[in-house]
Design an enzyme around this catalytic site. Structure first.
Site, PDB file in Angstrom:
ATOM      1  N   GLU A 194       0.822  -1.213   0.000  1.00 20.25           N
ATOM      2  CA  GLU A 194       0.000   0.000   0.000  1.00 20.25           C
ATOM      3  C   GLU A 194       0.856   1.263   0.000  1.00 20.25           C
ATOM      4  O   GLU A 194       0.574   2.216  -0.728  1.00 20.25           O
ATOM      5  CB  GLU A 194      -0.926   0.034   1.230  1.00 20.25           C
TER       6      GLU A 194
ATOM      7  N   CYS B 277      -0.606   1.460   7.130  1.00 18.78           N
ATOM      8  CA  CYS B 277      -1.148   1.607   5.776  1.00 18.78           C
ATOM      9  C   CYS B 277      -2.534   2.245   5.801  1.00 18.78           C
ATOM     10  O   CYS B 277      -2.872   3.038   4.921  1.00 18.78           O
ATOM     11  CB  CYS B 277      -1.161   0.259   5.068  1.00 18.78           C
TER      12      CYS B 277
ATOM     13  N   CYS C  95      -2.647  -2.822   7.566  1.00 18.93           N
ATOM     14  CA  CYS C  95      -2.225  -2.597   8.947  1.00 18.93           C
ATOM     15  C   CYS C  95      -2.524  -1.139   9.314  1.00 18.93           C
ATOM     16  O   CYS C  95      -2.950  -0.350   8.467  1.00 18.93           O
ATOM     17  CB  CYS C  95      -0.725  -2.887   9.085  1.00 18.93           C
TER      18      CYS C  95
END
Length: 176
Positions: A57, A88, A85
């Protein structure tokens, strides 16, 4: 879900499979503009780049911003094979991406539907529309196969297929 969305996720999964073959955790993503054009694509490169922030990402957001010549990606959507996560998710918010589509849920490390639940926080300034579970089974199986193979081969303990560099030994009084 629109058929085009499934096609974008399928393309991301092909990239994730390539990442796995390179020894990276098999996560990949695409950023698509409002007209359906793919403006950036990336897969995890943390091992290759020796960079803990080289998540798919993050790399795709940087590439899309550079390609479009702007720091915000309003009107663009991101397709990622695994629930992002917290790091990101924050980048997705800061980039002002319109929609997030992800494949497998990540109860251990996810930051959208699990863990930090970044977009649900009062301090989150932009919340994209979120759609999870797209190609979930295929994305989850890819990750499960990857980690199973690592456990079997011992790569998780040894650091993987490439040799790990030892940190320099510093004696007392020799600090740089």
């Amino acid at each position: 879900m629109r058929q085009a969305g499934a096609n974008y996720m399928a393309m991301a999964l092909v990239r994730a499979e390539a990442a796995a073959k390179a020894g990276e955790v098999p996560v990949a993503c695409l950023i698509v503009d409002g007209g359906g054009e793919i403006v950036a694509a990336a897969e995890n490169r943390m091992r290759a780049a020796d960079d803990p922030t080289a998540h798919a990402e993050m790399l795709a957001i940087r590439a899309a911003c550079a390609k479009l010549g702007q720091g915000r990606l309003a009107g663009c959507d991101i397709y990622v094979t695994l629930e992002p996560c917290a790091m990101c998710a924050a980048a997705i918010s800061f980039a002002r991406l319109r929609r997030l589509y992800f494949g497998a849920y990540d109860p251990k490390g996810g930051g959208v539907e699990h863990g930090a639940r970044f977009f649900a926080q009062a301090t989150c300034h932009h919340r994209p529309e979120v759609y999870g579970g797209i190609e979930e089974r295929r994305a989850g199986e890819l990750l499960a196969r990857f980690f199973s193979a690592r456990r079997t081969s011992g790569a998780a303990r040894s650091g993987g297929p490439r040799a790990r560099r030892s940190p320099p030994r510093i004696e007392q009084g020799e600090l740089p």
